[in-house]
Design an enzyme around this catalytic site. Structure first.
Site, mmCIF file in Angstrom:
data_model
loop_
_atom_site.group_PDB
_atom_site.id
_atom_site.type_symbol
_atom_site.label_atom_id
_atom_site.label_comp_id
_atom_site.label_asym_id
_atom_site.label_seq_id
_atom_site.Cartn_x
_atom_site.Cartn_y
_atom_site.Cartn_z
ATOM 1 N N GLY A 14 -39.315 -104.936 42.348
ATOM 2 C CA GLY A 14 -38.439 -104.528 41.250
ATOM 3 C C GLY A 14 -37.022 -104.244 41.719
ATOM 4 N N LYS A 88 -40.413 -99.226 32.460
ATOM 5 C CA LYS A 88 -39.266 -98.314 32.347
ATOM 6 C C LYS A 88 -38.461 -98.410 31.053
ATOM 7 C CE LYS A 88 -35.997 -101.420 34.599
ATOM 8 N NZ LYS A 88 -34.890 -101.595 35.511
ATOM 9 N N SER A 128 -37.043 -89.434 37.112
ATOM 10 C CA SER A 128 -35.868 -89.811 36.320
ATOM 11 C C SER A 128 -35.204 -88.566 35.746
ATOM 12 C CB SER A 128 -36.351 -90.708 35.174
ATOM 13 O OG SER A 128 -35.350 -90.878 34.213
ATOM 14 N N TYR A 153 -42.089 -92.789 27.576
ATOM 15 C CA TYR A 153 -41.666 -93.083 28.947
ATOM 16 C C TYR A 153 -41.290 -91.780 29.670
ATOM 17 C CZ TYR A 153 -38.693 -94.255 32.854
ATOM 18 O OH TYR A 153 -38.136 -94.296 34.109
ATOM 19 N N LYS A 157 -43.011 -89.599 33.110
ATOM 20 C CA LYS A 157 -42.338 -89.100 34.327
ATOM 21 C C LYS A 157 -42.633 -87.608 34.506
ATOM 22 C CE LYS A 157 -40.714 -92.952 35.693
ATOM 23 N NZ LYS A 157 -41.306 -93.606 36.850
ATOM 24 N N TYR A 181 -33.775 -90.062 39.503
ATOM 25 C CA TYR A 181 -32.611 -90.948 39.468
ATOM 26 C C TYR A 181 -31.825 -90.682 38.189
ATOM 27 C CZ TYR A 181 -35.957 -93.837 42.237
ATOM 28 O OH TYR A 181 -36.892 -94.323 43.106
ATOM 29 N N LEU A 204 -26.914 -100.255 29.581
ATOM 30 C CA LEU A 204 -25.501 -100.585 29.373
ATOM 31 C C LEU A 204 -24.974 -101.679 30.318
ATOM 32 C CD1 LEU A 204 -22.784 -99.925 28.012
ATOM 33 C CD2 LEU A 204 -22.463 -98.121 29.719
ATOM 34 N N PHE A 222 -22.500 -97.397 21.477
ATOM 35 C CA PHE A 222 -23.272 -96.605 20.508
ATOM 36 C C PHE A 222 -22.655 -95.218 20.286
ATOM 37 C CE2 PHE A 222 -26.939 -99.265 22.323
ATOM 38 C CZ PHE A 222 -26.842 -100.218 21.322
ATOM 39 N N ASP A 300 -30.300 -90.772 22.069
ATOM 40 C CA ASP A 300 -29.355 -90.679 23.194
ATOM 41 C C ASP A 300 -28.930 -89.239 23.454
ATOM 42 O OD1 ASP A 300 -29.045 -93.165 24.353
ATOM 43 O OD2 ASP A 300 -27.446 -93.806 22.991
HETATM 44 P P1 NAD Z 1 -38.320 -102.548 37.680
HETATM 45 O O1 NAD Z 1 -39.013 -102.859 36.401
HETATM 46 O O2 NAD Z 1 -37.263 -103.467 38.148
HETATM 47 O O3 NAD Z 1 -39.375 -102.384 38.872
HETATM 48 C C1 NAD Z 1 -40.662 -101.907 38.675
HETATM 49 C C2 NAD Z 1 -41.595 -102.918 39.341
HETATM 50 O O4 NAD Z 1 -42.933 -102.438 39.227
HETATM 51 C C3 NAD Z 1 -41.556 -104.276 38.686
HETATM 52 O O5 NAD Z 1 -41.302 -105.266 39.669
HETATM 53 C C4 NAD Z 1 -42.937 -104.462 38.050
HETATM 54 O O6 NAD Z 1 -43.371 -105.804 38.097
HETATM 55 C C5 NAD Z 1 -43.773 -103.527 38.895
HETATM 56 N N1 NAD Z 1 -44.937 -102.940 38.230
HETATM 57 C C6 NAD Z 1 -44.990 -102.304 37.047
HETATM 58 N N2 NAD Z 1 -46.246 -101.857 36.826
HETATM 59 C C7 NAD Z 1 -46.992 -102.226 37.892
HETATM 60 C C8 NAD Z 1 -48.344 -102.060 38.259
HETATM 61 N N3 NAD Z 1 -49.214 -101.417 37.477
HETATM 62 N N4 NAD Z 1 -48.757 -102.561 39.449
HETATM 63 C C9 NAD Z 1 -47.902 -103.222 40.270
HETATM 64 N N5 NAD Z 1 -46.610 -103.403 39.965
HETATM 65 C C10 NAD Z 1 -46.159 -102.917 38.793
HETATM 66 O O7 NAD Z 1 -37.763 -101.061 37.545
HETATM 67 P P2 NAD Z 1 -36.797 -100.248 38.509
HETATM 68 O O8 NAD Z 1 -35.516 -100.057 37.801
HETATM 69 O O9 NAD Z 1 -36.804 -100.832 39.853
HETATM 70 O O10 NAD Z 1 -37.541 -98.846 38.492
HETATM 71 C C11 NAD Z 1 -38.357 -98.430 39.569
HETATM 72 C C12 NAD Z 1 -38.887 -97.044 39.259
HETATM 73 O O11 NAD Z 1 -37.783 -96.168 39.060
HETATM 74 C C13 NAD Z 1 -39.731 -96.951 37.995
HETATM 75 O O12 NAD Z 1 -40.756 -96.033 38.211
HETATM 76 C C14 NAD Z 1 -38.743 -96.426 36.961
HETATM 77 O O13 NAD Z 1 -39.406 -95.727 35.935
HETATM 78 C C15 NAD Z 1 -37.915 -95.496 37.817
HETATM 79 N N6 NAD Z 1 -36.580 -95.238 37.281
HETATM 80 C C16 NAD Z 1 -35.762 -96.293 36.970
HETATM 81 C C17 NAD Z 1 -34.495 -96.046 36.444
HETATM 82 C C18 NAD Z 1 -33.593 -97.177 36.038
HETATM 83 O O14 NAD Z 1 -32.725 -96.964 35.194
HETATM 84 N N7 NAD Z 1 -33.715 -98.363 36.605
HETATM 85 C C19 NAD Z 1 -34.064 -94.726 36.273
HETATM 86 C C20 NAD Z 1 -34.917 -93.697 36.622
HETATM 87 C C21 NAD Z 1 -36.181 -93.962 37.124
HETATM 88 C C1 WQD Z 2 -26.244 -95.529 28.862
HETATM 89 C C2 WQD Z 2 -25.219 -95.238 27.789
HETATM 90 C C3 WQD Z 2 -25.950 -95.664 25.537
HETATM 91 C C4 WQD Z 2 -26.313 -99.958 25.797
HETATM 92 C C5 WQD Z 2 -31.962 -94.858 30.348
HETATM 93 C C6 WQD Z 2 -33.242 -94.084 30.277
HETATM 94 C C7 WQD Z 2 -33.332 -93.143 31.442
HETATM 95 C C8 WQD Z 2 -33.106 -93.866 32.767
HETATM 96 C C9 WQD Z 2 -31.858 -94.675 32.738
HETATM 97 C C10 WQD Z 2 -35.254 -94.593 33.567
HETATM 98 C C11 WQD Z 2 -25.810 -94.545 26.566
HETATM 99 C C12 WQD Z 2 -24.809 -96.563 25.915
HETATM 100 C C13 WQD Z 2 -26.077 -98.651 26.112
HETATM 101 C C14 WQD Z 2 -25.451 -100.613 24.862
HETATM 102 C C15 WQD Z 2 -24.189 -98.587 24.665
HETATM 103 N N1 WQD Z 2 -34.147 -94.822 33.010
HETATM 104 N N2 WQD Z 2 -25.039 -97.980 25.565
HETATM 105 N N3 WQD Z 2 -24.417 -99.886 24.339
HETATM 106 O O1 WQD Z 2 -30.064 -94.222 27.926
HETATM 107 O O2 WQD Z 2 -28.630 -93.145 29.742
HETATM 108 O O3 WQD Z 2 -30.885 -93.933 30.279
HETATM 109 O O4 WQD Z 2 -31.874 -95.548 31.602
HETATM 110 O O5 WQD Z 2 -35.724 -93.562 33.895
HETATM 111 O O6 WQD Z 2 -34.587 -92.592 31.387
HETATM 112 O O7 WQD Z 2 -33.257 -93.359 29.063
HETATM 113 O O8 WQD Z 2 -29.155 -95.586 29.871
HETATM 114 O O9 WQD Z 2 -28.016 -97.736 30.124
HETATM 115 O O10 WQD Z 2 -29.519 -97.370 28.110
HETATM 116 O O11 WQD Z 2 -27.360 -96.166 28.243
HETATM 117 O O12 WQD Z 2 -23.236 -97.979 24.153
HETATM 118 O O13 WQD Z 2 -25.645 -101.783 24.513
HETATM 119 O O14 WQD Z 2 -24.696 -96.490 27.316
HETATM 120 O O15 WQD Z 2 -25.796 -95.220 24.203
HETATM 121 O O16 WQD Z 2 -24.887 -93.615 26.102
HETATM 122 P P1 WQD Z 2 -29.658 -94.145 29.330
HETATM 123 P P2 WQD Z 2 -28.554 -96.817 29.096
#
Ligand code: NAD
Ligand code: WQD
Length: 341
Positions: A14, A88, A128, A153, A157, A181, A204, A222, A300
């Site tokens: 991922g 996610k 998160s 979601y 977490k 994160y 975004l 938004f 949001d």
């Molecule tokens: P991502 O979707 O790119 O990566 C997650 C990976 O896990 C994917 O490659 C998917 O194929 C794999 N996966 C999902 N379920 C699985 C399962 N049951 N078995 C094996 N593989 C599986 O997401 P990411 O952005 O790299 O996020 C990684 C972690 O960080 C996640 O737990 C996500 O919730 C957390 N996180 C992400 C963000 C973000 O904004 N990207 C923010 C906070 C937390």
């Molecule tokens: C950021 C800002 C939107 C898209 C999410 C999850 C959070 C974490 C990170 C995993 C917001 C605005 C967005 C668009 C916009 N993920 N926006 N136009 O909502 O802060 O967080 O991702 O854990 O749990 O909730 O991230 O990138 O969706 O939005 O104006 O087309 O951008 O309203 O203010 P968010 P985001």
């Protein structure tokens, strides 16, 4: 030595897992990557191999399948686990809550059972900032209380952090670090790996880069009536490479941490509004961006950014890259995958 650990990365194909894999390989760790490729593609693993010039040990499979996980533990002497595997999408979790509870919570419990069975006692977990909801005070630090999760979601977490706390109580050998994160953005500067959003992005920065690439007609911001300097929401956008480096430091320090169950915010400590990010994207890349202001998006948070002092003090981790780096690297990645010169 800490860097001689053999580390299992679930969700290693991922976005964040692949960037972490690169940093760990470059620091000399031996890795096993596991992913079911439900939300990623093999080309990301190939990208990791190109950047590091090393073959990656990759097993395709589902982390909520205990027979599969057992086989991975059985055939490899694993010392530590970084658990990225999860779904996610906030929106998708509202539409399909059971999918999220089953996959995100199910993979955590299956993994912890396998770790117990094979006496693996270190886990770093991808949490998160969503666990905080709309915080009462910003910057938000780790002692801020959890609010009622806005989405299934977010609830997964919170639950996974709770599961870890309970397991730490029950198993005196176990050590865990939950990394909360904030908003990970950007891509590897080589443009060999980056985020692969499925369908229309809800986040975004992928929406911005796809609009700049002409795949989306325009970005909708938004809401511009929030209590922030320009009325748009405020977030803490952190470069994914900085985030990845925190995992290396967590792995190096986990054995020595005073608390067997630790939690760290991973953010820059700087709040940036959505409209400011859009302006800085245009300035950094020189690409005009078609956008309009639309209504608020349900659910949001108005403004949130991290107090990253705890990670700085205990892990010695600090961000090094700027928002401009993030936006440029995200754009270079978008161009690479679209074949844009
Ligand atoms: P991502 O979707 O790119 O990566 C997650 C990976 O896990 C994917 O490659 C998917 O194929 C794999 N996966 C999902 N379920 C699985 C399962 N049951 N078995 C094996 N593989 C599986 O997401 P990411 O952005 O790299 O996020 C990684 C972690 O960080 C996640 O737990 C996500 O919730 C957390 N996180 C992400 C963000 C973000 O904004 N990207 C923010 C906070 C937390
Ligand atoms: C950021 C800002 C939107 C898209 C999410 C999850 C959070 C974490 C990170 C995993 C917001 C605005 C967005 C668009 C916009 N993920 N926006 N136009 O909502 O802060 O967080 O991702 O854990 O749990 O909730 O991230 O990138 O969706 O939005 O104006 O087309 O951008 O309203 O203010 P968010 P985001």
């Amino acid at each position: 030595m800490a860097n001689s650990k053999k580390v299992l990365l679930t969700g290693g194909a991922g976005y964040i897992g692949s960037h972490t894999a690169v940093q760990l390989i470059q620091q000399g760790f031996e890795l096993i990557l596991v992913d079911d490729l439900s939300r990623s593609e093999l080309r990301i693993i190939e990208g990791v191999e190109k950047i590091t010039n090393q073959r990656v040990s990759f097993h395709q499979g589902d982390c909520s399948n205990s027979a599969f996980l057992d086989s991975v533990f059985e055939t490899n002497q694993i010392d530590s686990v970084i658990h990225f595997a999860a779904y996610k999408s906030v929106n998708e979790s509202v539409q399909q809550p059971l999918l999220y509870y089953q996959n995100n919570v199910g993979s955590m419990t299956t993994l912890l059972k396998a770790m117990e069975k094979f006496h693996v006692n270190e886990i770093i977990f991808s949490s998160s900032c969503t666990v905080y909801g709309e915080p009462d005070r910003i910057p938000v630090n780790e002692s801020a209380p959890f609010k009622k999760a806005e989405s299934p979601y977010g609830a997964t977490k919170q639950m996974c952090e709770r599961i870890l706390e309970d397991c730490i109580q029950a198993n005196k050998e176990l050590r865990s670090v939950s990394l909360r994160y904030f908003n990970p953005v950007g891509a590897h500067p080589s443009a060999q790996i980056g985020e692969l959003p499925i369908g229309t992005p809800s986040n975004l920065v992928p929406y911005v880069t796809q609009t700049a690439a002409g795949i989306r007609q325009k970005l909708t911001v938004f809401g511009n009536d929030y209590n922030t300097p320009d009325g748009s929401c405020m977030r803490d956008f952190i470069h994914v490479v900085d985030l990845a480096k925190a995992h290396v430091m967590a792995l190096q320090k986990v054995e020595a941490l005073e608390n067997r169950g630790e939690v760290f915010n991973l953010g820059t400590g700087i709040g940036v509004t959505v409209l400011d990010l859009v302006k800085r994207f245009v300035k950094t890349t020189g690409i005009p961006l078609n956008y309009e202001v639309g209504p608020r998006r349900a659910g949001d948070v108005e403004k949130i950014y991290a107090d990253p002092a705890k990670a700085a003090n205990i892990l010695g981790w600090r961000t090094q890259l700027s928002l401009e780096d993030s936006l440029l690297h995200a754009w270079q990645w978008e161009k690479q995958i679209r074949g844009i010169k």
